[in-house]
Motif scaffolding. Structure first.
Motif, PDB file in Angstrom:
ATOM      1  N   THR A 306     -68.647  44.512  82.430  1.00  0.00           N
ATOM      2  CA  THR A 306     -69.109  43.939  81.168  1.00  0.00           C
ATOM      3  C   THR A 306     -69.632  45.049  80.268  1.00  0.00           C
ATOM      4  N   TYR A 307     -69.174  45.032  78.997  1.00  0.00           N
ATOM      5  CA  TYR A 307     -69.569  46.072  78.045  1.00  0.00           C
ATOM      6  C   TYR A 307     -70.243  45.451  76.819  1.00  0.00           C
ATOM      7  N   ARG A 308     -71.222  46.202  76.265  1.00  0.00           N
ATOM      8  CA  ARG A 308     -72.092  45.694  75.212  1.00  0.00           C
ATOM      9  C   ARG A 308     -71.892  46.465  73.912  1.00  0.00           C
ATOM     10  N   PHE A 309     -71.877  45.737  72.795  1.00  0.00           N
ATOM     11  CA  PHE A 309     -71.620  46.309  71.483  1.00  0.00           C
ATOM     12  C   PHE A 309     -72.696  45.835  70.505  1.00  0.00           C
ATOM     13  N   LEU A 310     -73.077  46.721  69.581  1.00  0.00           N
ATOM     14  CA  LEU A 310     -74.127  46.387  68.624  1.00  0.00           C
ATOM     15  C   LEU A 310     -73.795  46.962  67.254  1.00  0.00           C
ATOM     16  N   MET A 311     -73.837  46.110  66.236  1.00  0.00           N
ATOM     17  CA  MET A 311     -73.613  46.519  64.852  1.00  0.00           C
ATOM     18  C   MET A 311     -74.894  46.362  64.043  1.00  0.00           C
ATOM     19  N   HIS A 312     -75.090  47.282  63.062  1.00  0.00           N
ATOM     20  CA  HIS A 312     -76.254  47.238  62.194  1.00  0.00           C
ATOM     21  C   HIS A 312     -75.800  47.399  60.749  1.00  0.00           C
ATOM     22  N   ALA A 313     -76.370  46.606  59.841  1.00  0.00           N
ATOM     23  CA  ALA A 313     -76.034  46.670  58.423  1.00  0.00           C
ATOM     24  C   ALA A 313     -77.292  46.862  57.583  1.00  0.00           C
ATOM     25  N   VAL A 314     -77.257  47.839  56.676  1.00  0.00           N
ATOM     26  CA  VAL A 314     -78.378  48.099  55.768  1.00  0.00           C
ATOM     27  C   VAL A 314     -77.828  48.167  54.339  1.00  0.00           C
ATOM     28  N   PRO A 315     -78.006  47.104  53.551  1.00  0.00           N
ATOM     29  CA  PRO A 315     -77.546  47.155  52.156  1.00  0.00           C
ATOM     30  C   PRO A 315     -78.566  47.872  51.275  1.00  0.00           C
ATOM     31  N   VAL A 316     -78.023  48.741  50.402  1.00  0.00           N
ATOM     32  CA  VAL A 316     -78.849  49.436  49.411  1.00  0.00           C
ATOM     33  C   VAL A 316     -78.073  49.458  48.103  1.00  0.00           C
ATOM     34  N   GLY A 317     -78.588  48.749  47.110  1.00  0.00           N
ATOM     35  CA  GLY A 317     -77.882  48.686  45.842  1.00  0.00           C
ATOM     36  C   GLY A 317     -76.510  48.056  46.018  1.00  0.00           C
ATOM     37  N   SER A 318     -75.472  48.766  45.570  1.00  0.00           N
ATOM     38  CA  SER A 318     -74.103  48.246  45.664  1.00  0.00           C
ATOM     39  C   SER A 318     -73.357  48.761  46.893  1.00  0.00           C
ATOM     40  N   THR A 319     -74.082  49.424  47.811  1.00  0.00           N
ATOM     41  CA  THR A 319     -73.447  49.921  49.035  1.00  0.00           C
ATOM     42  C   THR A 319     -74.123  49.308  50.260  1.00  0.00           C
ATOM     43  N   THR A 320     -73.415  49.376  51.391  1.00  0.00           N
ATOM     44  CA  THR A 320     -74.001  48.969  52.671  1.00  0.00           C
ATOM     45  C   THR A 320     -73.634  50.007  53.719  1.00  0.00           C
ATOM     46  N   THR A 321     -74.637  50.416  54.500  1.00  0.00           N
ATOM     47  CA  THR A 321     -74.390  51.341  55.603  1.00  0.00           C
ATOM     48  C   THR A 321     -74.210  50.546  56.887  1.00  0.00           C
ATOM     49  N   TYR A 322     -73.061  50.757  57.538  1.00  0.00           N
ATOM     50  CA  TYR A 322     -72.733  50.065  58.790  1.00  0.00           C
ATOM     51  C   TYR A 322     -72.740  51.074  59.930  1.00  0.00           C
ATOM     52  N   THR A 323     -73.505  50.747  60.987  1.00  0.00           N
ATOM     53  CA  THR A 323     -73.652  51.649  62.116  1.00  0.00           C
ATOM     54  C   THR A 323     -73.319  50.920  63.404  1.00  0.00           C
ATOM     55  N   ALA A 324     -72.535  51.578  64.279  1.00  0.00           N
ATOM     56  CA  ALA A 324     -72.086  50.974  65.532  1.00  0.00           C
ATOM     57  C   ALA A 324     -72.670  51.716  66.723  1.00  0.00           C
ATOM     58  N   TYR A 325     -73.161  50.949  67.692  1.00  0.00           N
ATOM     59  CA  TYR A 325     -73.705  51.499  68.937  1.00  0.00           C
ATOM     60  C   TYR A 325     -72.998  50.849  70.132  1.00  0.00           C
ATOM     61  N   PHE A 326     -72.767  51.678  71.154  1.00  0.00           N
ATOM     62  CA  PHE A 326     -72.139  51.193  72.391  1.00  0.00           C
ATOM     63  C   PHE A 326     -73.050  51.526  73.564  1.00  0.00           C
ATOM     64  N   PHE A 327     -73.280  50.529  74.436  1.00  0.00           N
ATOM     65  CA  PHE A 327     -74.145  50.766  75.587  1.00  0.00           C
ATOM     66  C   PHE A 327     -73.317  51.373  76.719  1.00  0.00           C
ATOM     67  N   VAL A 328     -73.700  52.594  77.154  1.00  0.00           N
ATOM     68  CA  VAL A 328     -72.987  53.307  78.221  1.00  0.00           C
ATOM     69  C   VAL A 328     -73.653  52.969  79.546  1.00  0.00           C
ATOM     70  N   PRO A 329     -73.017  52.138  80.372  1.00  0.00           N
ATOM     71  CA  PRO A 329     -73.692  51.687  81.596  1.00  0.00           C
ATOM     72  C   PRO A 329     -74.018  52.819  82.561  1.00  0.00           C
ATOM     73  N   GLU A 330     -73.198  53.872  82.603  1.00  0.00           N
ATOM     74  CA  GLU A 330     -73.461  54.984  83.519  1.00  0.00           C
ATOM     75  C   GLU A 330     -74.729  55.752  83.140  1.00  0.00           C
ATOM     76  N   HIS A 331     -75.054  55.729  81.843  1.00  0.00           N
ATOM     77  CA  HIS A 331     -76.235  56.456  81.359  1.00  0.00           C
ATOM     78  C   HIS A 331     -77.422  55.536  81.077  1.00  0.00           C
ATOM     79  N   HIS A 332     -77.167  54.231  81.129  1.00  0.00           N
ATOM     80  CA  HIS A 332     -78.215  53.230  80.877  1.00  0.00           C
ATOM     81  C   HIS A 332     -78.852  53.411  79.503  1.00  0.00           C
ATOM     82  N   GLU A 333     -78.028  53.715  78.500  1.00  0.00           N
ATOM     83  CA  GLU A 333     -78.560  53.895  77.160  1.00  0.00           C
ATOM     84  C   GLU A 333     -77.488  53.602  76.105  1.00  0.00           C
ATOM     85  N   TRP A 334     -77.970  53.353  74.890  1.00  0.00           N
ATOM     86  CA  TRP A 334     -77.076  53.100  73.770  1.00  0.00           C
ATOM     87  C   TRP A 334     -76.606  54.415  73.175  1.00  0.00           C
ATOM     88  N   LYS A 335     -75.331  54.484  72.819  1.00  0.00           N
ATOM     89  CA  LYS A 335     -74.739  55.676  72.220  1.00  0.00           C
ATOM     90  C   LYS A 335     -74.317  55.367  70.788  1.00  0.00           C
TER      91      LYS A 335
END
Length: 449
Positions: A306-335
Protein backbone atom coordinates in the motif's frame (compact mmCIF):
# COMPACT_ATOMS: atom_id res chain seq x y z
CA UNK A 1 -54.25 -74.27 -72.96
CA UNK A 2 -51.72 -77.16 -73.23
CA UNK A 3 -48.82 -77.51 -70.90
CA UNK A 4 -46.34 -76.07 -73.40
CA UNK A 5 -48.47 -72.99 -73.94
CA UNK A 6 -48.92 -72.60 -70.21
CA UNK A 7 -45.17 -72.59 -69.68
CA UNK A 8 -44.65 -69.96 -72.40
CA UNK A 9 -47.43 -67.76 -70.90
CA UNK A 10 -45.96 -68.10 -67.41
CA UNK A 11 -42.49 -67.14 -68.63
CA UNK A 12 -43.83 -64.10 -70.46
CA UNK A 13 -45.81 -63.01 -67.38
CA UNK A 14 -42.78 -63.48 -65.17
CA UNK A 15 -40.61 -61.47 -67.55
CA UNK A 16 -43.20 -58.71 -67.61
CA UNK A 17 -43.36 -58.61 -63.83
CA UNK A 18 -39.59 -58.65 -63.59
CA UNK A 19 -39.41 -55.83 -66.12
CA UNK A 20 -42.02 -53.90 -64.18
CA UNK A 21 -40.11 -54.50 -60.97
CA UNK A 22 -36.90 -53.38 -62.69
CA UNK A 23 -38.55 -50.21 -63.94
CA UNK A 24 -40.07 -49.45 -60.57
CA UNK A 25 -36.80 -50.15 -58.78
CA UNK A 26 -34.81 -48.06 -61.22
CA UNK A 27 -37.21 -45.15 -60.87
CA UNK A 28 -37.08 -45.44 -57.09
CA UNK A 29 -33.30 -45.36 -57.09
CA UNK A 30 -33.31 -42.47 -59.51
CA UNK A 31 -35.84 -40.62 -57.39
CA UNK A 32 -33.81 -41.39 -54.27
CA UNK A 33 -30.64 -40.04 -55.87
CA UNK A 34 -32.54 -37.05 -57.16
CA UNK A 35 -34.00 -36.42 -53.69
CA UNK A 36 -30.57 -36.64 -52.08
CA UNK A 37 -29.13 -34.29 -54.69
CA UNK A 38 -32.06 -31.93 -54.17
CA UNK A 39 -31.54 -31.98 -50.43
CA UNK A 40 -27.83 -31.24 -50.78
CA UNK A 41 -28.61 -28.50 -53.25
CA UNK A 42 -31.13 -26.99 -50.86
CA UNK A 43 -28.59 -27.13 -48.01
CA UNK A 44 -25.89 -25.48 -50.12
CA UNK A 45 -28.27 -22.81 -51.30
CA UNK A 46 -29.45 -22.26 -47.73
CA UNK A 47 -25.87 -21.87 -46.46
CA UNK A 48 -25.09 -19.49 -49.31
CA UNK A 49 -28.24 -17.57 -48.49
CA UNK A 50 -27.30 -17.41 -44.81
CA UNK A 51 -23.91 -15.87 -45.57
CA UNK A 52 -25.30 -13.73 -48.40
CA UNK A 53 -27.76 -12.12 -46.01
CA UNK A 54 -24.98 -10.64 -43.87
CA UNK A 55 -22.38 -8.06 -44.81
CA UNK A 56 -18.83 -9.25 -44.06
CA UNK A 57 -16.98 -7.41 -41.31
CA UNK A 58 -13.21 -7.13 -41.23
CA UNK A 59 -11.07 -7.17 -38.11
CA UNK A 60 -8.16 -4.91 -39.15
CA UNK A 61 -4.68 -6.35 -38.86
CA UNK A 62 -3.51 -3.31 -36.91
CA UNK A 63 -5.82 -4.22 -34.00
CA UNK A 64 -4.07 -7.54 -33.30
CA UNK A 65 -1.91 -8.30 -30.27
CA UNK A 66 1.08 -10.63 -29.95
CA UNK A 67 1.56 -13.01 -27.01
CA UNK A 68 3.56 -13.35 -24.88
CA UNK A 69 5.14 -10.19 -26.30
CA UNK A 70 5.37 -8.22 -29.52
CA UNK A 71 8.70 -9.72 -30.57
CA UNK A 72 9.74 -10.99 -34.03
CA UNK A 73 6.61 -9.32 -35.40
CA UNK A 74 5.42 -5.78 -35.99
CA UNK A 75 1.82 -4.69 -35.71
CA UNK A 76 1.77 -1.56 -37.81
CA UNK A 77 -0.93 1.11 -37.60
CA UNK A 78 -1.08 1.29 -41.41
CA UNK A 79 -0.23 -2.19 -42.70
CA UNK A 80 -1.38 -4.51 -39.93
CA UNK A 81 0.68 -7.58 -39.02
CA UNK A 82 4.05 -7.49 -40.83
CA UNK A 83 7.56 -8.96 -40.45
CA UNK A 84 6.20 -11.97 -38.53
CA UNK A 85 9.37 -14.02 -38.41
CA UNK A 86 9.18 -15.94 -35.11
CA UNK A 87 6.82 -18.68 -33.94
CA UNK A 88 7.41 -18.31 -30.20
CA UNK A 89 4.41 -16.02 -30.09
CA UNK A 90 0.83 -16.04 -31.29
CA UNK A 91 -1.10 -13.29 -33.08
CA UNK A 92 -4.52 -12.68 -31.56
CA UNK A 93 -7.63 -10.87 -32.74
CA UNK A 94 -10.54 -10.16 -30.37
CA UNK A 95 -14.23 -9.51 -30.93
CA UNK A 96 -17.47 -9.57 -29.00
CA UNK A 97 -20.35 -11.57 -30.49
CA UNK A 98 -23.82 -10.35 -29.54
CA UNK A 99 -25.67 -12.91 -31.67
CA UNK A 100 -25.38 -16.69 -31.90
CA UNK A 101 -25.17 -18.43 -35.27
CA UNK A 102 -22.85 -19.48 -38.06
CA UNK A 103 -19.57 -17.67 -38.60
CA UNK A 104 -17.24 -18.01 -41.57
CA UNK A 105 -13.60 -16.92 -41.19
CA UNK A 106 -11.44 -15.72 -44.07
CA UNK A 107 -7.83 -14.64 -43.73
CA UNK A 108 -6.52 -11.70 -45.77
CA UNK A 109 -2.83 -12.54 -45.95
CA UNK A 110 0.30 -13.04 -48.03
CA UNK A 111 3.80 -14.44 -47.56
CA UNK A 112 7.17 -13.99 -49.24
CA UNK A 113 7.77 -17.65 -50.12
CA UNK A 114 4.78 -19.69 -48.99
CA UNK A 115 3.99 -20.81 -45.46
CA UNK A 116 1.53 -22.59 -43.20
CA UNK A 117 -0.31 -20.98 -40.30
CA UNK A 118 -2.78 -22.45 -37.82
CA UNK A 119 -5.96 -20.52 -37.06
CA UNK A 120 -7.97 -21.25 -33.90
CA UNK A 121 -11.43 -20.02 -32.99
CA UNK A 122 -14.12 -21.36 -30.68
CA UNK A 123 -12.25 -24.60 -30.01
CA UNK A 124 -11.64 -25.31 -33.71
CA UNK A 125 -8.18 -25.26 -35.32
CA UNK A 126 -7.35 -25.31 -39.03
CA UNK A 127 -3.97 -25.16 -40.75
CA UNK A 128 -3.99 -23.06 -43.91
CA UNK A 129 -1.42 -22.40 -46.60
CA UNK A 130 -0.40 -18.80 -47.24
CA UNK A 131 0.61 -18.38 -50.89
CA UNK A 132 3.69 -16.56 -52.09
CA UNK A 133 2.18 -13.36 -53.41
CA UNK A 134 2.90 -9.65 -53.45
CA UNK A 135 -0.82 -9.00 -53.12
CA UNK A 136 -3.06 -9.98 -50.21
CA UNK A 137 -5.13 -13.10 -50.87
CA UNK A 138 -8.47 -14.09 -49.36
CA UNK A 139 -7.93 -17.50 -47.78
CA UNK A 140 -10.99 -19.39 -46.52
CA UNK A 141 -10.16 -20.84 -43.13
CA UNK A 142 -13.10 -22.35 -41.25
CA UNK A 143 -16.76 -22.18 -40.36
CA UNK A 144 -17.99 -22.46 -36.79
CA UNK A 145 -21.11 -21.91 -34.76
CA UNK A 146 -21.16 -19.24 -32.07
CA UNK A 147 -23.46 -20.74 -29.45
CA UNK A 148 -23.66 -17.83 -27.03
CA UNK A 149 -22.79 -14.12 -26.86
CA UNK A 150 -19.43 -13.15 -25.43
CA UNK A 151 -15.80 -12.33 -26.19
CA UNK A 152 -13.97 -14.56 -28.67
CA UNK A 153 -10.34 -14.79 -29.77
CA UNK A 154 -8.93 -15.74 -33.17
CA UNK A 155 -5.41 -17.04 -32.65
CA UNK A 156 -2.79 -17.37 -35.39
CA UNK A 157 0.35 -19.50 -34.94
CA UNK A 158 3.23 -19.91 -37.35
CA UNK A 159 3.73 -23.58 -38.42
CA UNK A 160 6.04 -23.66 -41.45
CA UNK A 161 7.72 -21.11 -43.70
CA UNK A 162 9.94 -21.23 -46.74
CA UNK A 163 10.94 -17.58 -46.64
CA UNK A 164 11.48 -14.89 -44.05
CA UNK A 165 7.95 -14.39 -42.74
CA UNK A 166 5.04 -16.59 -41.79
CA UNK A 167 2.54 -14.07 -43.08
CA UNK A 168 1.62 -10.45 -43.46
CA UNK A 169 -1.99 -10.16 -42.28
CA UNK A 170 -4.09 -7.29 -43.52
CA UNK A 171 -7.20 -8.43 -41.67
CA UNK A 172 -9.66 -11.20 -40.89
CA UNK A 173 -13.04 -11.23 -42.63
CA UNK A 174 -16.07 -12.61 -40.78
CA UNK A 175 -19.39 -13.56 -42.39
CA UNK A 176 -22.62 -15.07 -41.15
CA UNK A 177 -25.50 -14.46 -38.74
CA UNK A 178 -23.09 -14.20 -35.79
CA UNK A 179 -21.78 -10.90 -37.20
CA UNK A 180 -25.04 -9.15 -36.30
CA UNK A 181 -24.20 -6.40 -33.78
CA UNK A 182 -20.64 -7.72 -33.54
CA UNK A 183 -18.21 -5.43 -31.69
CA UNK A 184 -14.48 -5.02 -32.31
CA UNK A 185 -11.97 -2.22 -32.20
CA UNK A 186 -11.86 -0.64 -35.69
CA UNK A 187 -9.02 1.73 -34.80
CA UNK A 188 -5.26 1.42 -34.52
CA UNK A 189 -5.49 2.82 -30.97
CA UNK A 190 -4.70 -0.43 -29.14
CA UNK A 191 -4.76 0.92 -25.59
CA UNK A 192 -7.66 -0.19 -23.45
CA UNK A 193 -10.19 2.24 -21.98
CA UNK A 194 -9.14 4.56 -19.16
CA UNK A 195 -11.42 4.52 -16.12
CA UNK A 196 -11.86 7.04 -13.32
CA UNK A 197 -13.21 7.57 -9.81
CA UNK A 198 -14.57 11.09 -9.26
CA UNK A 199 -14.88 12.14 -5.61
CA UNK A 200 -17.61 14.65 -4.71
CA UNK A 201 -16.62 17.32 -2.19
CA UNK A 202 -19.16 18.93 0.16
CA UNK A 203 -20.30 22.26 -1.20
CA UNK A 204 -18.50 25.31 0.13
CA UNK A 205 -15.37 23.40 1.24
CA UNK A 206 -11.96 24.57 0.05
CA UNK A 207 -9.59 21.64 -0.54
CA UNK A 208 -6.11 22.58 0.61
CA UNK A 209 -4.86 19.00 1.17
CA UNK A 210 -5.79 15.84 -0.74
CA UNK A 211 -4.66 12.42 0.57
CA UNK A 212 -5.07 8.96 -0.98
CA UNK A 213 -3.74 5.40 -1.07
CA UNK A 214 -3.22 2.78 -3.78
CA UNK A 215 -2.68 -0.98 -3.65
CA UNK A 216 -2.06 -3.00 -6.82
CA UNK A 217 -2.70 -6.76 -6.62
CA UNK A 218 0.12 -9.06 -7.69
CA UNK A 219 -0.03 -9.81 -11.39
CA UNK A 220 -2.06 -6.67 -12.17
CA UNK A 221 0.99 -4.40 -12.46
CA UNK A 222 1.34 -4.78 -16.23
CA UNK A 223 3.89 -2.82 -18.21
CA UNK A 224 2.49 0.49 -19.44
CA UNK A 225 0.05 1.14 -16.60
CA UNK A 226 -0.60 4.35 -14.66
CA UNK A 227 -2.28 4.04 -11.26
CA UNK A 228 -3.18 7.64 -10.39
CA UNK A 229 -4.23 8.44 -6.83
CA UNK A 230 -4.65 12.20 -6.42
CA UNK A 231 -5.91 14.04 -9.49
CA UNK A 232 -7.35 17.55 -9.53
CA UNK A 233 -8.36 20.22 -12.04
CA UNK A 234 -4.75 21.15 -12.93
CA UNK A 235 -2.81 17.91 -12.55
CA UNK A 236 -2.36 14.35 -11.34
CA UNK A 237 -0.15 12.33 -9.00
CA UNK A 238 0.40 8.55 -8.92
CA UNK A 239 2.66 5.67 -9.94
CA UNK A 240 3.55 3.95 -13.20
CA UNK A 241 5.07 0.78 -14.63
CA UNK A 242 7.38 2.16 -17.32
CA UNK A 243 9.59 -0.82 -18.17
CA UNK A 244 10.60 -4.31 -17.07
CA UNK A 245 13.03 -2.74 -14.59
CA UNK A 246 11.66 0.79 -14.26
CA UNK A 247 8.84 2.16 -12.14
CA UNK A 248 8.04 5.77 -11.30
CA UNK A 249 6.26 8.06 -8.91
CA UNK A 250 4.95 10.75 -11.24
CA UNK A 251 3.47 14.23 -10.70
CA UNK A 252 2.43 16.69 -13.41
CA UNK A 253 0.65 20.06 -13.62
CA UNK A 254 -0.85 21.53 -16.80
CA UNK A 255 -0.03 24.93 -18.26
CA UNK A 256 -2.71 27.54 -18.80
CA UNK A 257 -3.94 27.90 -22.38
CA UNK A 258 -4.99 25.39 -25.01
CA UNK A 259 -1.76 24.38 -26.79
CA UNK A 260 -2.08 20.59 -27.27
CA UNK A 261 1.43 19.48 -28.22
CA UNK A 262 4.47 21.76 -28.10
CA UNK A 263 5.40 23.53 -24.92
CA UNK A 264 7.64 25.87 -26.88
CA UNK A 265 4.45 27.37 -28.33
CA UNK A 266 3.11 28.23 -24.88
CA UNK A 267 3.56 31.84 -23.75
CA UNK A 268 5.84 32.24 -20.75
CA UNK A 269 3.06 33.80 -18.66
CA UNK A 270 0.95 30.65 -19.29
CA UNK A 271 3.66 28.19 -18.30
CA UNK A 272 3.81 26.26 -15.04
CA UNK A 273 6.99 27.10 -13.12
CA UNK A 274 9.02 24.57 -11.13
CA UNK A 275 9.68 25.93 -7.63
CA UNK A 276 11.29 22.92 -5.97
CA UNK A 277 11.89 19.18 -6.39
CA UNK A 278 13.04 16.36 -4.20
CA UNK A 279 16.42 14.65 -4.22
CA UNK A 280 16.93 12.47 -7.36
CA UNK A 281 13.63 13.69 -8.84
CA UNK A 282 13.68 14.51 -12.55
CA UNK A 283 11.67 17.55 -13.67
CA UNK A 284 10.99 19.10 -17.07
CA UNK A 285 8.27 20.41 -19.33
CA UNK A 286 6.02 18.06 -21.30
CA UNK A 287 3.78 18.10 -24.37
CA UNK A 288 1.81 15.78 -26.57
CA UNK A 289 -1.37 15.55 -24.50
CA UNK A 290 -1.57 19.11 -23.41
CA UNK A 291 1.52 20.83 -22.00
CA UNK A 292 2.84 21.52 -18.54
CA UNK A 293 5.40 20.75 -15.88
CA UNK A 294 6.39 17.13 -15.29
CA UNK A 295 8.31 15.39 -12.50
CA UNK A 296 9.09 11.78 -11.65
CA UNK A 297 11.13 9.77 -9.20
CA UNK A 298 12.45 6.33 -10.08
CA UNK A 299 11.17 4.05 -7.36
CA UNK A 300 10.69 0.29 -7.47
CA UNK A 301 7.25 0.10 -5.92
CA UNK A 302 5.86 -3.40 -5.46
CA UNK A 303 2.55 -5.08 -6.14
CA UNK A 304 0.68 -6.06 -3.00
CA UNK A 305 2.00 -3.10 -0.98
CA UNK A 306 0.00 0.00 0.00
CA UNK A 307 1.35 3.41 -1.04
CA UNK A 308 0.37 6.87 0.21
CA UNK A 309 0.08 10.13 -1.73
CA UNK A 310 -0.46 13.71 -0.56
CA UNK A 311 -1.23 16.89 -2.51
CA UNK A 312 -1.10 20.48 -1.21
CA UNK A 313 -2.54 23.63 -2.80
CA UNK A 314 -1.73 27.24 -1.86
CA UNK A 315 -3.51 29.93 -3.91
CA UNK A 316 -1.91 33.37 -4.05
CA UNK A 317 -3.51 36.00 -6.23
CA UNK A 318 -4.07 34.55 -9.70
CA UNK A 319 -1.66 31.62 -9.19
CA UNK A 320 -1.71 28.41 -7.16
CA UNK A 321 1.29 26.44 -5.94
CA UNK A 322 0.76 22.67 -6.07
CA UNK A 323 3.11 20.40 -4.13
CA UNK A 324 3.22 16.59 -4.16
CA UNK A 325 4.57 14.32 -1.42
CA UNK A 326 5.05 10.54 -1.48
CA UNK A 327 5.44 8.42 1.65
CA UNK A 328 8.50 6.13 1.32
CA UNK A 329 7.74 3.07 3.46
CA UNK A 330 11.39 1.94 3.61
CA UNK A 331 12.37 5.29 5.14
CA UNK A 332 9.17 5.86 7.14
CA UNK A 333 8.95 9.45 5.93
CA UNK A 334 7.34 11.70 3.35
CA UNK A 335 9.43 12.67 0.32
CA UNK A 336 8.97 15.86 -1.68
CA UNK A 337 8.41 15.02 -5.34
CA UNK A 338 7.96 18.52 -6.75
CA UNK A 339 6.31 21.91 -6.32
CA UNK A 340 4.90 23.83 -9.32
CA UNK A 341 3.35 27.29 -9.50
CA UNK A 342 0.37 27.31 -11.90
CA UNK A 343 -0.62 30.61 -13.56
CA UNK A 344 -4.18 31.79 -14.21
CA UNK A 345 -5.52 29.69 -11.36
CA UNK A 346 -5.74 31.25 -7.90
CA UNK A 347 -7.99 28.62 -6.30
CA UNK A 348 -7.87 25.48 -4.21
CA UNK A 349 -8.11 21.98 -5.67
CA UNK A 350 -11.29 20.99 -7.50
CA UNK A 351 -12.53 18.05 -9.57
CA UNK A 352 -10.84 15.44 -7.37
CA UNK A 353 -10.37 12.05 -8.98
CA UNK A 354 -8.30 8.89 -9.39
CA UNK A 355 -7.77 6.87 -12.56
CA UNK A 356 -6.37 3.72 -14.12
CA UNK A 357 -4.74 4.08 -17.52
CA UNK A 358 -3.09 1.67 -19.97
CA UNK A 359 -0.59 3.77 -21.93
CA UNK A 360 1.11 0.93 -23.84
CA UNK A 361 -0.22 -0.07 -27.27
CA UNK A 362 1.56 -3.44 -27.38
CA UNK A 363 -0.19 -5.00 -24.38
CA UNK A 364 -3.56 -3.29 -24.44
CA UNK A 365 -5.19 -6.71 -24.28
CA UNK A 366 -3.81 -7.58 -20.84
CA UNK A 367 -5.94 -6.95 -17.77
CA UNK A 368 -4.87 -4.64 -14.97
CA UNK A 369 -6.56 -3.69 -11.69
CA UNK A 370 -5.89 -1.30 -8.85
CA UNK A 371 -7.41 -0.57 -5.43
CA UNK A 372 -7.96 3.05 -4.38
CA UNK A 373 -8.91 3.98 -0.87
CA UNK A 374 -8.73 5.98 2.33
CA UNK A 375 -9.07 9.26 0.45
CA UNK A 376 -9.38 12.35 2.62
CA UNK A 377 -9.35 16.09 2.17
CA UNK A 378 -8.30 18.78 4.60
CA UNK A 379 -9.89 22.19 4.14
CA UNK A 380 -8.22 25.58 4.49
CA UNK A 381 -9.87 25.82 7.91
CA UNK A 382 -8.22 22.60 9.12
CA UNK A 383 -11.25 20.30 8.82
CA UNK A 384 -10.59 16.68 7.74
CA UNK A 385 -13.31 15.06 5.58
CA UNK A 386 -13.26 11.42 4.46
CA UNK A 387 -14.28 10.71 0.85
CA UNK A 388 -16.41 7.56 0.79
CA UNK A 389 -18.33 8.04 -2.47
CA UNK A 390 -17.08 7.98 -6.03
CA UNK A 391 -18.67 8.39 -9.44
CA UNK A 392 -17.44 6.04 -12.18
CA UNK A 393 -16.51 7.55 -15.55
CA UNK A 394 -14.46 6.50 -18.56
CA UNK A 395 -12.75 7.93 -21.63
CA UNK A 396 -13.46 8.36 -25.35
CA UNK A 397 -12.37 4.78 -26.13
CA UNK A 398 -15.15 3.45 -23.92
CA UNK A 399 -17.70 6.03 -25.05
CA UNK A 400 -17.10 5.09 -28.70
CA UNK A 401 -17.55 1.41 -27.75
CA UNK A 402 -14.15 0.59 -29.22
CA UNK A 403 -13.55 -1.37 -26.02
CA UNK A 404 -16.15 -2.98 -23.77
CA UNK A 405 -13.84 -4.50 -21.15
CA UNK A 406 -13.59 -2.19 -18.14
CA UNK A 407 -15.21 -1.58 -14.79
CA UNK A 408 -14.93 -0.76 -11.14
CA UNK A 409 -16.69 -0.94 -7.83
CA UNK A 410 -16.14 -1.31 -4.11
CA UNK A 411 -14.87 -4.35 -2.23
CA UNK A 412 -13.06 -5.09 1.02
CA UNK A 413 -13.22 -1.46 2.09
CA UNK A 414 -11.56 -0.16 -1.10
CA UNK A 415 -12.72 1.27 -4.38
CA UNK A 416 -11.26 -0.55 -7.36
CA UNK A 417 -10.81 0.05 -11.08
CA UNK A 418 -9.94 -2.42 -13.83
CA UNK A 419 -9.45 -2.32 -17.57
CA UNK A 420 -8.74 -4.73 -20.43
CA UNK A 421 -8.65 -8.53 -20.49
CA UNK A 422 -11.65 -8.83 -22.86
CA UNK A 423 -14.21 -9.70 -20.23
CA UNK A 424 -17.65 -8.15 -19.68
CA UNK A 425 -17.88 -4.68 -18.13
CA UNK A 426 -19.28 -4.54 -14.60
CA UNK A 427 -19.85 -0.77 -14.39
CA UNK A 428 -21.46 1.93 -16.49
CA UNK A 429 -20.66 5.60 -16.89
CA UNK A 430 -22.17 7.52 -13.98
CA UNK A 431 -22.43 4.61 -11.52
CA UNK A 432 -21.97 5.64 -7.90
CA UNK A 433 -19.74 3.52 -5.67
CA UNK A 434 -19.53 3.68 -1.88
CA UNK A 435 -17.04 2.27 0.58
CA UNK A 436 -17.33 2.05 4.37
CA UNK A 437 -15.79 4.93 6.30
CA UNK A 438 -12.55 4.16 8.12
CA UNK A 439 -13.06 7.10 10.43
CA UNK A 440 -9.36 7.67 11.12
CA UNK A 441 -7.77 10.67 9.48
CA UNK A 442 -4.20 10.25 8.21
CA UNK A 443 -1.28 11.19 10.45
CA UNK A 444 1.09 13.34 8.45
CA UNK A 445 4.44 14.75 9.55
CA UNK A 446 6.11 16.49 6.63
CA UNK A 447 9.88 17.07 6.41
CA UNK A 448 11.16 20.51 7.37
CA UNK A 449 13.43 22.41 4.98
Amino acid sequence: MDSHSSVIFYRKRCKSRMWLFYLLNTNYRTMKKYSLFSALLVICLSVQQIFAQTTPVVLPGFTAYADPEEKDVEINSSNGVIDWTGNNNTINFYFHAATSGKLKVTLQARSDAGSKVSVTLNGMTKIVSIPNNNEYTDISVLQTTISKPGFYTITLKGIEKSGKVYADVKGISLEGPATKDIQFNPKSWRRSASVHLNYPVPEGKNVEWFYGEIKVPEGEDKLGTYFMSCGFHRGYFGMQVNGPAERRIIFSVWDAGTEPDKRSNVKYEDQVVLLAKGDSVYASGFGGEGTGGHSHWLYNWKAGETYRFLMHAVPVGSTTTYTAYFFVPEHHEWKLIASFRAPKDGKYMGHLYSFLENFSFENGHLGRKGYYGNHWIKTNTGEWIELTKAKFTNDATAKAKDRLDFGGGSENGWFYLWTSGFKPANAQYGDIFERPAGGKQPEIVLPRF
